[in-house]
Structures are given as C-alpha cells and as structure tokens.
Design a protein around this motif. Structure first.
Motif, short mmCIF file in Angstrom:
data_model
loop_
_atom_site.label_atom_id
_atom_site.label_comp_id
_atom_site.label_asym_id
_atom_site.label_seq_id
_atom_site.Cartn_x
_atom_site.Cartn_y
_atom_site.Cartn_z
N GLY A 1 3.19 -3.01 -16.04
CA GLY A 1 4.44 -2.29 -16.21
C GLY A 1 5.68 -3.02 -15.74
O GLY A 1 6.77 -2.46 -15.73
N LEU A 2 5.55 -4.28 -15.39
CA LEU A 2 6.70 -5.00 -14.84
C LEU A 2 7.85 -5.15 -15.83
O LEU A 2 8.98 -5.38 -15.41
N ASP B 1 -1.52 1.80 -9.56
CA ASP B 1 -2.52 0.89 -9.01
C ASP B 1 -2.05 -0.52 -9.34
O ASP B 1 -1.13 -0.70 -10.15
N PRO B 2 -2.64 -1.54 -8.72
CA PRO B 2 -2.16 -2.90 -8.95
C PRO B 2 -2.13 -3.31 -10.43
O PRO B 2 -1.19 -3.96 -10.87
N ASP B 3 -3.13 -2.90 -11.21
CA ASP B 3 -3.15 -3.27 -12.62
C ASP B 3 -2.02 -2.61 -13.40
O ASP B 3 -1.36 -3.26 -14.22
N ALA C 1 0.84 -1.21 0.00
CA ALA C 1 0.00 0.00 0.00
C ALA C 1 0.87 1.26 0.00
O ALA C 1 0.57 2.23 -0.71
N ARG C 2 1.94 1.23 0.77
CA ARG C 2 2.85 2.39 0.83
C ARG C 2 3.50 2.62 -0.53
O ARG C 2 3.58 3.75 -1.01
N TYR C 3 3.95 1.56 -1.19
CA TYR C 3 4.57 1.67 -2.51
C TYR C 3 3.58 2.24 -3.53
O TYR C 3 3.89 3.18 -4.26
N LEU C 4 2.39 1.68 -3.57
CA LEU C 4 1.39 2.16 -4.52
C LEU C 4 1.01 3.61 -4.26
O LEU C 4 0.87 4.39 -5.20
N GLU C 5 0.89 3.97 -2.99
CA GLU C 5 0.55 5.36 -2.65
C GLU C 5 1.66 6.32 -3.07
O GLU C 5 1.40 7.38 -3.66
#
Length: 69
Positions: free
Chosen positions: A25-26, A18-20, A9-13
C-alpha cells in the motif's frame, strides 16, 4: 519510522495493517497519510522522522494534510 520495532508494532496495531499490506500500500495516499498522521500524533517520532528525512516537522504535517484533502 519502522526501523524502531516498538514504533513499527504500535503503528501496525493502531492501523490494523500487517507488514505485507503496508508494503503493497505504499503507493496509496491513504496509507501514506496514516503513516504521517501516526508520526504527527507523537512529537518525538515526528521530530526523529523529520531529521532522518532532512525536512522540518511542519513539512511532514503539511504533506499529511495534502494527502488527506
């Protein structure tokens, strides 16, 4: 890195991803560099990730630097 919900959650914020978009983008060097930068900025996370990947923290930082150059 993302097995811990709080860390994920911290990384995404922080990145605005967002997860998708993270999933798609990996293969993008900038996304990979952002994940390594995130880990490098918090030593306990960097150490845990290095242990999980059987590499040294220095190798993760070097990979981040290579992706950003």
């Amino acid at each position: 890195m993302l097995e811990c919900e709080d860390r994920a959650a911290r990384y995404l914020e922080l990145t605005g991803l967002d997860p998708d978009s993270l999933r798609t983008g990996l293969g993008d060097p900038m996304i990979l560099a952002s994940a390594l930068e995130f880990l490098a900025n918090h030593e306990p996370d960097l150490i845990r990730a290095a242990e999980a990947l059987a590499v040294t923290p220095e190798e993760l930082v070097a990979a981040k630097d290579a992706l950003q150059s």
